[in-house]
Design an enzyme around this catalytic site. Structure first.
Site, PDB file in Angstrom:
ATOM      1  N   CYS A   9      -0.008   2.558  -6.941  1.00 13.73           N
ATOM      2  CA  CYS A   9       1.331   3.260  -6.341  1.00 13.73           C
ATOM      3  C   CYS A   9       2.420   2.542  -5.978  1.00 13.73           C
ATOM      4  O   CYS A   9       2.412   1.059  -6.491  1.00 13.73           O
ATOM      5  CB  CYS A   9       1.022   4.274  -4.870  1.00 13.73           C
ATOM      6  SG  CYS A   9       0.190   3.393  -3.678  1.00 13.73           S
ATOM      7  N   ASN A  12       0.979   0.760  -1.871  1.00 13.04           N
ATOM      8  CA  ASN A  12      -0.670   0.255  -1.805  1.00 13.04           C
ATOM      9  C   ASN A  12      -0.812   0.470  -0.217  1.00 13.04           C
ATOM     10  O   ASN A  12      -1.963  -0.131  -0.017  1.00 13.04           O
ATOM     11  CB  ASN A  12      -0.923  -1.006  -2.389  1.00 13.04           C
ATOM     12  CG  ASN A  12      -2.310  -1.248  -2.516  1.00 13.04           C
ATOM     13  OD1 ASN A  12      -3.043  -2.491  -2.373  1.00 13.04           O
ATOM     14  ND2 ASN A  12      -3.051  -0.384  -3.059  1.00 13.04           N
ATOM     15  N   CYS A  14      -0.376   3.880   1.009  1.00  9.34           N
ATOM     16  CA  CYS A  14      -0.686   5.391   1.096  1.00  9.34           C
ATOM     17  C   CYS A  14      -1.507   5.973  -0.018  1.00  9.34           C
ATOM     18  O   CYS A  14      -2.909   6.147   0.440  1.00  9.34           O
ATOM     19  CB  CYS A  14       0.533   6.044   1.253  1.00  9.34           C
ATOM     20  SG  CYS A  14       1.516   5.723   2.642  1.00  9.34           S
ATOM     21  N   ARG A  15      -1.029   6.367  -1.064  1.00  5.03           N
ATOM     22  CA  ARG A  15      -1.626   7.034  -2.084  1.00  5.03           C
ATOM     23  C   ARG A  15      -2.826   6.234  -2.782  1.00  5.03           C
ATOM     24  O   ARG A  15      -4.051   6.615  -2.883  1.00  5.03           O
ATOM     25  CB  ARG A  15      -0.448   7.402  -3.168  1.00  5.03           C
ATOM     26  CG  ARG A  15       0.343   8.454  -2.585  1.00  5.03           C
ATOM     27  CD  ARG A  15       1.326   8.740  -3.445  1.00  5.03           C
ATOM     28  NE  ARG A  15       2.407   7.419  -3.519  1.00  5.03           N
ATOM     29  CZ  ARG A  15       3.378   7.277  -4.276  1.00  5.03           C
ATOM     30  NH1 ARG A  15       3.749   8.194  -5.305  1.00  5.03           N
ATOM     31  NH2 ARG A  15       4.174   6.066  -4.498  1.00  5.03           N
ATOM     32  N   SER A  16      -2.535   4.907  -3.651  1.00  5.41           N
ATOM     33  CA  SER A  16      -3.506   4.488  -4.008  1.00  5.41           C
ATOM     34  C   SER A  16      -4.777   4.091  -3.241  1.00  5.41           C
ATOM     35  O   SER A  16      -5.717   4.061  -3.705  1.00  5.41           O
ATOM     36  CB  SER A  16      -2.864   3.388  -4.859  1.00  5.41           C
ATOM     37  OG  SER A  16      -2.345   2.169  -4.312  1.00  5.41           O
ATOM     38  N   ASP A 127       5.237  10.783  -3.050  1.00  6.10           N
ATOM     39  CA  ASP A 127       5.088   9.833  -1.941  1.00  6.10           C
ATOM     40  C   ASP A 127       5.250  10.403  -0.522  1.00  6.10           C
ATOM     41  O   ASP A 127       6.292  11.139   0.022  1.00  6.10           O
ATOM     42  CB  ASP A 127       6.306   8.929  -2.238  1.00  6.10           C
ATOM     43  CG  ASP A 127       6.381   7.553  -1.157  1.00  6.10           C
ATOM     44  OD1 ASP A 127       5.582   7.641  -0.280  1.00  6.10           O
ATOM     45  OD2 ASP A 127       7.158   6.629  -1.761  1.00  6.10           O
TER      46      ASP A 127
HETATM   47  P1  4NP Z   1       2.741   4.480  -1.311  1.00  7.32           P
HETATM   48  O1  4NP Z   1       3.845   4.948  -0.201  1.00  7.32           O
HETATM   49  O2  4NP Z   1       3.472   4.120  -2.557  1.00  7.32           O
HETATM   50  O3  4NP Z   1       1.629   5.808  -1.436  1.00  7.32           O
HETATM   51  O4  4NP Z   1       1.799   3.352  -0.814  1.00  7.32           O
HETATM   52  C1  4NP Z   1       4.736   3.811   0.291  1.00  7.32           C
HETATM   53  C2  4NP Z   1       4.513   3.033   1.030  1.00  7.32           C
HETATM   54  C3  4NP Z   1       5.738   2.102   1.405  1.00  7.32           C
HETATM   55  C4  4NP Z   1       6.921   2.408   1.123  1.00  7.32           C
HETATM   56  C5  4NP Z   1       7.160   3.298  -0.107  1.00  7.32           C
HETATM   57  C6  4NP Z   1       5.965   3.856  -0.360  1.00  7.32           C
HETATM   58  N1  4NP Z   1       8.058   1.526   1.387  1.00  7.32           N
HETATM   59  O5  4NP Z   1       9.167   1.740   0.609  1.00  7.32           O
HETATM   60  O6  4NP Z   1       7.918   0.754   2.134  1.00  7.32           O
END
Ligand code: 4NP
Length: 158
Positions: A9, A12, A14-16, A127
């Protein structure tokens, strides 16, 4: 035959890492942990070394998944190490595709939505970072659906 899967994702956190935790849990429950190597990574380096977001850890833990992954950024060598690289959304797809060292390696990239059976209205895993608690629950619902189908696919040929 052993299979290796990398979930990807943006951050790294939240989702992955949640996909990694759900898949590990399902593989263990099915008694096939030895057959499947599972990891996760982000396209963005800003959270490298961090544990998953506390909101995701809490939501996952309520469903029985412990998320202990430390964030890392995807690198070119991951294309050699993994059989499947599964991204959460189109932006991840574009970034990972640009990193692929060859056409053959690019063929290892899949979208998580390819494994959905329950979310016909969604073409990606959204997201949840800027969303409320519902966003995390929706992501976990999607990941459980997709990981269940992915595991069935990986084990049916064995
Ligand atoms: P992820 O979510 O891609 O599912 O881990 C996010 C975590 C952090 C950010 C964006 C999405 N960020 O912009 O910091």
């Amino acid at each position: 035959m052993k299979k290796s899967i990398l979930f990807v994702c943006l951050g790294n956190i939240c989702r992955s890492p949640a996909a990694e935790g759900v898949m590990r849990h399902m593989a263990a429950k099915a008694g096939v942990s030895e057959m499947i190597e599972i990891d996760s990574a982000g396209t963005y380096s800003g959270h490298v070394g961090d544990l998953p977001d506390v909101r995701m850890r809490r939501a996952a833990s309520q469903r029985g998944y412990e998320l202990l992954h430390r964030a890392r950024q995807i690198r070119e060598e991951d294309f050699e190490r993994f059989d499947m690289i599964i991204v959460m959304d189109d932006m991840n797809y574009e970034t990972v595709h640009r990193l692929a060292p060859s056409r053959d390696e690019a063929a290892k990239i899949y979208r998580m939505r390819e494994f959905f059976s329950r979310f016909p209205e969604w073409s990606y895993v959204p997201d949840p970072y800027y969303e409320g608690a519902d966003g995390f629950e929706l992501v976990l619902d999607m990941l459980e659906d997709a990981c269940g189908n992915l595991l069935a696919k990986l084990t049916e040929r064995e």
